[in-house]
Design a protein around this motif. Structure first.
Motif, short mmCIF file in Angstrom:
data_model
loop_
_atom_site.label_atom_id
_atom_site.label_comp_id
_atom_site.label_asym_id
_atom_site.label_seq_id
_atom_site.Cartn_x
_atom_site.Cartn_y
_atom_site.Cartn_z
N ALA A 1 0.83 -1.21 0.00
CA ALA A 1 0.00 0.00 0.00
C ALA A 1 0.86 1.26 0.00
O ALA A 1 0.56 2.23 -0.70
CB ALA A 1 -0.93 -0.01 1.21
N ILE A 2 1.94 1.24 0.74
CA ILE A 2 2.84 2.41 0.78
C ILE A 2 3.47 2.64 -0.59
O ILE A 2 3.56 3.78 -1.07
CB ILE A 2 3.92 2.21 1.86
N LEU A 3 3.91 1.56 -1.24
CA LEU A 3 4.51 1.69 -2.57
C LEU A 3 3.50 2.24 -3.57
O LEU A 3 3.85 3.08 -4.42
CB LEU A 3 5.05 0.34 -3.04
N ILE A 4 2.24 1.78 -3.49
CA ILE A 4 1.22 2.27 -4.41
C ILE A 4 0.97 3.76 -4.20
O ILE A 4 0.87 4.54 -5.15
CB ILE A 4 -0.09 1.47 -4.23
N VAL A 5 0.91 4.17 -2.93
CA VAL A 5 0.67 5.59 -2.63
C VAL A 5 1.84 6.44 -3.11
O VAL A 5 1.65 7.50 -3.73
CB VAL A 5 0.44 5.78 -1.12
N VAL A 6 3.07 5.98 -2.85
CA VAL A 6 4.25 6.79 -3.16
C VAL A 6 4.51 6.86 -4.66
O VAL A 6 4.82 7.94 -5.19
CB VAL A 6 5.49 6.21 -2.43
N PHE A 7 4.35 5.73 -5.37
CA PHE A 7 4.75 5.69 -6.77
C PHE A 7 3.59 5.85 -7.76
O PHE A 7 3.82 5.97 -8.96
CB PHE A 7 5.48 4.38 -7.07
N ILE A 8 2.34 5.85 -7.28
CA ILE A 8 1.20 6.00 -8.19
C ILE A 8 0.35 7.20 -7.79
O ILE A 8 0.21 8.16 -8.56
CB ILE A 8 0.34 4.71 -8.22
N PHE A 9 -0.21 7.18 -6.59
CA PHE A 9 -1.16 8.23 -6.20
C PHE A 9 -0.49 9.58 -6.00
O PHE A 9 -1.03 10.62 -6.42
CB PHE A 9 -1.92 7.81 -4.94
N MET A 10 0.68 9.60 -5.38
CA MET A 10 1.37 10.88 -5.18
C MET A 10 1.80 11.52 -6.50
O MET A 10 1.58 12.73 -6.71
CB MET A 10 2.56 10.70 -4.23
N PRO A 11 2.43 10.78 -7.43
CA PRO A 11 2.75 11.39 -8.73
C PRO A 11 1.52 11.89 -9.48
O PRO A 11 1.57 12.95 -10.10
CB PRO A 11 3.45 10.26 -9.50
N VAL A 12 0.40 11.16 -9.42
CA VAL A 12 -0.82 11.61 -10.08
C VAL A 12 -1.29 12.92 -9.47
O VAL A 12 -1.68 13.86 -10.18
CB VAL A 12 -1.91 10.53 -9.97
N ALA A 13 -1.27 13.00 -8.13
CA ALA A 13 -1.69 14.23 -7.46
C ALA A 13 -0.78 15.40 -7.83
O ALA A 13 -1.24 16.53 -8.06
CB ALA A 13 -1.71 14.02 -5.95
N ILE A 14 0.53 15.14 -7.91
CA ILE A 14 1.48 16.21 -8.27
C ILE A 14 1.23 16.69 -9.69
O ILE A 14 1.25 17.91 -9.97
CB ILE A 14 2.93 15.70 -8.10
N VAL A 15 0.98 15.76 -10.62
CA VAL A 15 0.71 16.13 -12.01
C VAL A 15 -0.56 16.98 -12.10
O VAL A 15 -0.60 17.98 -12.84
CB VAL A 15 0.60 14.86 -12.89
N ILE A 16 -1.59 16.62 -11.36
CA ILE A 16 -2.84 17.39 -11.38
C ILE A 16 -2.61 18.81 -10.87
O ILE A 16 -3.12 19.78 -11.43
CB ILE A 16 -3.92 16.67 -10.56
N VAL A 17 -1.83 18.93 -9.82
CA VAL A 17 -1.54 20.27 -9.28
C VAL A 17 -0.71 21.08 -10.27
O VAL A 17 -0.99 22.26 -10.54
CB VAL A 17 -0.81 20.16 -7.93
N LEU A 18 0.33 20.46 -10.87
CA LEU A 18 1.19 21.17 -11.82
C LEU A 18 0.42 21.61 -13.07
O LEU A 18 0.80 22.59 -13.72
CB LEU A 18 2.36 20.29 -12.24
N ALA A 19 -0.65 20.90 -13.41
CA ALA A 19 -1.42 21.24 -14.60
C ALA A 19 -2.05 22.63 -14.50
O ALA A 19 -2.38 23.23 -15.52
CB ALA A 19 -2.52 20.20 -14.83
N PHE A 20 -2.18 23.15 -13.29
CA PHE A 20 -2.78 24.48 -13.09
C PHE A 20 -1.73 25.54 -12.77
O PHE A 20 -2.06 26.60 -12.25
CB PHE A 20 -3.81 24.42 -11.95
N THR A 21 -0.46 25.24 -13.08
CA THR A 21 0.62 26.19 -12.85
C THR A 21 1.42 26.39 -14.13
O THR A 21 1.22 25.69 -15.12
CB THR A 21 1.57 25.68 -11.75
#
Length: 293
Positions: A15-35
């Motif tokens: 679960a930690i690996l999924i959060v770190v390598f999948i969900f966190m990068p997706v969240a970062i990409v979504i945030v960067l899309a508005f910058t």
């Protein structure tokens, strides 16, 4: 408590690996899309939906989107249809000539096993306007040679044909697995009910029983078609005049050539949403007719 702790220890690392390598990068990409962030910059400004407005408002952005949709509209039905036809032919051939069937399976699967960049170089040689074998064969039959990779009206369809050629082998393997799982007793029962021809048996037994396999093949093929990148990068570079530009190649160009991380993130979000929507539509439409055993 001991059981809960044991379950947590077993599930926790994955679960930690999924959060770190999948969900966190997706969240970062979504945030960067508005910058307006660029690679190497120490800060970024919040610009809202400007990146999305640029993508849908520019001719280059709309061209990449439309090219991807046209490419997918050609590759998905053709590769699924041809893959099914080849699988049925080889499945029937294996009953009479098993060795020939095995050889042909290997031949059809070779484009899947080989590196697409190496295959792209081979296709460039075949499609060369003056030295390529395809134009030479066309000349022998009195046909006009074509500039397959430099004509804006032909280049996207040429890449689509290559995409179909590459995908047929993989889809064939999946359909062969589905055909092997169909009990022969169903065909015997269909004959008793009056289905004597091969076409009747296909519609009554084969096609309904291949429902789950067909849905999986369509979803995988759609994901592959929307991710088209290698052939564009190796053969055309998005040209001529962005005639073969696709959404993934535009993402690569904006993010890793021009270092516009914010704009590339916006393209990634649009790509993800389009693929998610297409998958949902396929599941809603196709799964209604799928019969699970």
């Amino acid at each position: 408590m001991r059981k809960h702790l044991t379950d947590l220890m077993l599930v926790g690392p994955a679960a930690i690996l999924i959060v770190v390598f999948i969900f966190m990068p997706v969240a970062i990409v979504i945030v960067l899309a508005f910058t307006d962030y660029q690679f190497g910059a120490s800060s970024a400004n919040w610009i809202g939906i400007d990146n999305f407005s640029t993508l849908f408002g520019s001719k280059i952005g709309r061209k990449a989107l439309s090219n991807t949709l046209i490419y997918a509209a050609i590759v998905i039905p053709c590769s699924v249809g041809f893959g099914l036809l080849v699988a049925i032919g080889l499945h029937n051939l294996s009953k009479t000539l098993p060795r020939i069937s095995a050889i042909l399976r290997t031949v059809y699967f070779l484009p899947v096993a080989a590196t697409m960049v190496a295959l792209a170089v081979s296709w460039q040689m075949l499609l060369h306007p003056s030295l390529g074998l395809i134009n030479n064969w066309m000349s022998m039959f009195g046909l006009q040679p074509q500039r397959w990779l430099s004509d804006r009206d032909l280049v996207l369809y040429t890449l689509a044909v290559i995409g179909v050629w590459q995908s047929v082998g993989y889809n064939m393997v999946l359909f062969l697995a589905g055909l092997a799982a169909i009990p022969s007793t169903l065909y015997d029962a269909a004959e008793v009910d009056g289905a004597q021809s091969g076409w009747a048996k296909f519609w009554i037994v084969t096609w309904p029983m291949l429902g789950p396999t067909t849905m999986f093949v369509m979803i995988v093929t759609a994901a592959t078609a929307f991710r088209i990148f290698e052939t564009v990068a190796a053969m055309t570079g998005g040209g001529p005049a962005y005639a073969s530009d696709t959404i993934v190649y535009a993402l690569y160009r904006e993010g890793f050539v021009y270092f516009k991380a914010g704009y590339a993130s916006a393209i990634t979000v649009v790509f993800f949403l389009a693929l998610l929507l297409l998958t949902a539509i396929q599941m809603l439409i196709v799964e209604r007719k799928v019969h699970y055993r």
